[in-house]
Design a protein around this motif. Structure first.
Motif, PDB file in Angstrom:
ATOM      1  N   GLY A   9      23.044 -49.541  29.135  1.00  0.00           N
ATOM      2  CA  GLY A   9      23.248 -49.553  27.690  1.00  0.00           C
ATOM      3  C   GLY A   9      24.498 -50.339  27.324  1.00  0.00           C
ATOM      4  O   GLY A   9      25.233 -50.817  28.180  1.00  0.00           O
ATOM      5  N   GLY A  10      24.727 -50.482  26.044  1.00  0.00           N
ATOM      6  CA  GLY A  10      25.906 -51.204  25.596  1.00  0.00           C
ATOM      7  C   GLY A  10      25.707 -51.833  24.237  1.00  0.00           C
ATOM      8  O   GLY A  10      24.830 -51.416  23.471  1.00  0.00           O
ATOM      9  N   LEU A  11      26.507 -52.827  23.971  1.00  0.00           N
ATOM     10  CA  LEU A  11      26.503 -53.507  22.674  1.00  0.00           C
ATOM     11  C   LEU A  11      25.804 -54.855  22.808  1.00  0.00           C
ATOM     12  O   LEU A  11      26.066 -55.600  23.757  1.00  0.00           O
ATOM     13  N   ALA A  12      24.918 -55.149  21.884  1.00  0.00           N
ATOM     14  CA  ALA A  12      24.251 -56.442  21.853  1.00  0.00           C
ATOM     15  C   ALA A  12      24.202 -56.939  20.421  1.00  0.00           C
ATOM     16  O   ALA A  12      24.200 -56.138  19.482  1.00  0.00           O
ATOM     17  N   GLN A  13      24.159 -58.233  20.276  1.00  0.00           N
ATOM     18  CA  GLN A  13      24.001 -58.820  18.952  1.00  0.00           C
ATOM     19  C   GLN A  13      22.527 -58.855  18.575  1.00  0.00           C
ATOM     20  O   GLN A  13      21.661 -58.853  19.456  1.00  0.00           O
ATOM     21  N   PRO A  14      22.233 -58.879  17.290  1.00  0.00           N
ATOM     22  CA  PRO A  14      20.825 -59.049  16.884  1.00  0.00           C
ATOM     23  C   PRO A  14      20.240 -60.297  17.519  1.00  0.00           C
ATOM     24  O   PRO A  14      20.880 -61.358  17.564  1.00  0.00           O
ATOM     25  N   GLY A  15      19.024 -60.141  18.057  1.00  0.00           N
ATOM     26  CA  GLY A  15      18.394 -61.228  18.781  1.00  0.00           C
ATOM     27  C   GLY A  15      18.736 -61.267  20.256  1.00  0.00           C
ATOM     28  O   GLY A  15      18.146 -62.056  21.008  1.00  0.00           O
ATOM     29  N   GLY A  16      19.671 -60.457  20.667  1.00  0.00           N
ATOM     30  CA  GLY A  16      20.096 -60.427  22.062  1.00  0.00           C
ATOM     31  C   GLY A  16      19.209 -59.557  22.926  1.00  0.00           C
ATOM     32  O   GLY A  16      18.170 -59.045  22.481  1.00  0.00           O
ATOM     33  N   SER A  17      19.632 -59.389  24.173  1.00  0.00           N
ATOM     34  CA  SER A  17      18.850 -58.644  25.158  1.00  0.00           C
ATOM     35  C   SER A  17      19.727 -57.659  25.914  1.00  0.00           C
ATOM     36  O   SER A  17      20.928 -57.878  26.097  1.00  0.00           O
ATOM     37  N   LEU A  18      19.102 -56.593  26.353  1.00  0.00           N
ATOM     38  CA  LEU A  18      19.701 -55.628  27.264  1.00  0.00           C
ATOM     39  C   LEU A  18      18.612 -55.138  28.207  1.00  0.00           C
ATOM     40  O   LEU A  18      17.419 -55.159  27.875  1.00  0.00           O
ATOM     41  N   ARG A  66       8.454 -57.148  22.239  1.00  0.00           N
ATOM     42  CA  ARG A  66       9.893 -57.361  22.432  1.00  0.00           C
ATOM     43  C   ARG A  66      10.425 -56.635  23.671  1.00  0.00           C
ATOM     44  O   ARG A  66      11.331 -57.135  24.338  1.00  0.00           O
ATOM     45  N   PHE A  67       9.885 -55.461  23.955  1.00  0.00           N
ATOM     46  CA  PHE A  67      10.343 -54.655  25.086  1.00  0.00           C
ATOM     47  C   PHE A  67       9.277 -54.673  26.184  1.00  0.00           C
ATOM     48  O   PHE A  67       8.074 -54.709  25.908  1.00  0.00           O
ATOM     49  N   THR A  68       9.742 -54.598  27.413  1.00  0.00           N
ATOM     50  CA  THR A  68       8.836 -54.528  28.556  1.00  0.00           C
ATOM     51  C   THR A  68       9.309 -53.438  29.505  1.00  0.00           C
ATOM     52  O   THR A  68      10.473 -53.445  29.945  1.00  0.00           O
ATOM     53  N   VAL A  78      12.648 -46.958  37.028  1.00  0.00           N
ATOM     54  CA  VAL A  78      11.978 -47.516  35.870  1.00  0.00           C
ATOM     55  C   VAL A  78      12.984 -48.356  35.093  1.00  0.00           C
ATOM     56  O   VAL A  78      14.181 -48.048  35.083  1.00  0.00           O
ATOM     57  N   PHE A  79      12.482 -49.428  34.479  1.00  0.00           N
ATOM     58  CA  PHE A  79      13.343 -50.362  33.781  1.00  0.00           C
ATOM     59  C   PHE A  79      12.788 -50.626  32.386  1.00  0.00           C
ATOM     60  O   PHE A  79      11.580 -50.536  32.162  1.00  0.00           O
ATOM     61  N   LEU A  80      13.672 -50.972  31.481  1.00  0.00           N
ATOM     62  CA  LEU A  80      13.256 -51.367  30.139  1.00  0.00           C
ATOM     63  C   LEU A  80      13.995 -52.639  29.771  1.00  0.00           C
ATOM     64  O   LEU A  80      15.213 -52.612  29.561  1.00  0.00           O
ATOM     65  N   GLN A  81      13.272 -53.737  29.743  1.00  0.00           N
ATOM     66  CA  GLN A  81      13.828 -55.001  29.307  1.00  0.00           C
ATOM     67  C   GLN A  81      13.646 -55.103  27.805  1.00  0.00           C
ATOM     68  O   GLN A  81      12.529 -55.062  27.304  1.00  0.00           O
ATOM     69  N   MET A  82      14.760 -55.211  27.103  1.00  0.00           N
ATOM     70  CA  MET A  82      14.739 -55.233  25.644  1.00  0.00           C
ATOM     71  C   MET A  82      15.203 -56.591  25.161  1.00  0.00           C
ATOM     72  O   MET A  82      16.362 -56.974  25.387  1.00  0.00           O
ATOM     73  N   ASN A  83      14.311 -57.321  24.534  1.00  0.00           N
ATOM     74  CA  ASN A  83      14.612 -58.653  23.995  1.00  0.00           C
ATOM     75  C   ASN A  83      14.509 -58.642  22.475  1.00  0.00           C
ATOM     76  O   ASN A  83      13.906 -57.740  21.886  1.00  0.00           O
ATOM     77  N   ASP A  84      15.096 -59.646  21.867  1.00  0.00           N
ATOM     78  CA  ASP A  84      15.055 -59.789  20.410  1.00  0.00           C
ATOM     79  C   ASP A  84      15.457 -58.466  19.730  1.00  0.00           C
ATOM     80  O   ASP A  84      14.771 -57.957  18.841  1.00  0.00           O
ATOM     81  N   LEU A  85      16.567 -57.934  20.173  1.00  0.00           N
ATOM     82  CA  LEU A  85      17.020 -56.646  19.660  1.00  0.00           C
ATOM     83  C   LEU A  85      17.344 -56.715  18.170  1.00  0.00           C
ATOM     84  O   LEU A  85      17.824 -57.748  17.663  1.00  0.00           O
ATOM     85  N   LYS A  86      17.083 -55.621  17.510  1.00  0.00           N
ATOM     86  CA  LYS A  86      17.341 -55.492  16.080  1.00  0.00           C
ATOM     87  C   LYS A  86      18.283 -54.319  15.839  1.00  0.00           C
ATOM     88  O   LYS A  86      18.328 -53.382  16.656  1.00  0.00           O
ATOM     89  N   PRO A  87      19.001 -54.326  14.727  1.00  0.00           N
ATOM     90  CA  PRO A  87      19.904 -53.197  14.451  1.00  0.00           C
ATOM     91  C   PRO A  87      19.184 -51.853  14.472  1.00  0.00           C
ATOM     92  O   PRO A  87      19.770 -50.848  14.897  1.00  0.00           O
ATOM     93  N   GLU A  88      17.936 -51.824  14.075  1.00  0.00           N
ATOM     94  CA  GLU A  88      17.193 -50.570  14.070  1.00  0.00           C
ATOM     95  C   GLU A  88      16.818 -50.079  15.467  1.00  0.00           C
ATOM     96  O   GLU A  88      16.300 -48.975  15.614  1.00  0.00           O
ATOM     97  N   ASP A  89      17.092 -50.881  16.483  1.00  0.00           N
ATOM     98  CA  ASP A  89      16.906 -50.429  17.863  1.00  0.00           C
ATOM     99  C   ASP A  89      18.102 -49.607  18.346  1.00  0.00           C
ATOM    100  O   ASP A  89      18.053 -49.023  19.441  1.00  0.00           O
TER     101      ASP A  89
END
Length: 121
Positions: A9-18, A66-68, A78-89
């Motif tokens: 977890g952590g901080l990402a910008q909108p459109g970023g990935s974690l 967006r997520f895989t 288990v893994f969760l690749q989160m792309n195109d992150l939005k503030p509502e995530d």
């Protein structure tokens, strides 16, 4: 004792990935389904994605495309690749394993402590 250990977890910008990771540790015989849930402040915990032992996946409509979710079954991970992150995530993300077979029986459910994801510019 079974524990789920989360990371990523952590901080990402909108459109970023974690990428979130979770591993099941402790004494158990097998792990069936695994998944990720999230809970934003003032909201109920909701399913984000889950994956069966034979790698069938299910996603919340809000994260489809967006997520895989993926898993390495023999590593109980288990893994969760989160792309195109939005503030509502933004939420606390919880790893889930169910069922987990232990000496207490075959149908145990376990949760991780949660990892915080913040999406903000």
């Amino acid at each position: 004792q079974v524990q789920l250990v989360e990371s990523g977890g952590g901080l990402a910008q909108p459109g970023g990935s974690l990428r979130l990771s979770c591993v099941v540790t402790g004494r158990f015989f097998s792990v069936g389904g695994m998944g990720w849930y999230r809970q934003a402040p003032g909201k109920q915990r909701e399913l984000v994605a889950d994956i069966t032992l034979d790698h069938r996946t299910n996603y919340a409509d809000s994260v489809k495309g967006r997520f895989t979710i993926s898993r390495v079954s023999d590593k109980y991970s288990v893994f969760l690749q989160m792309n195109d992150l939005k503030p509502e995530d933004s939420a606390v993300y919880f790893c889930n394993a169910n069922p987990v077979s232990t000496t207490s029986g075959p149908h145990n459910e376990y949760w991780g402590p949660g990892t915080t994801v913040t999406v903000s510019s």
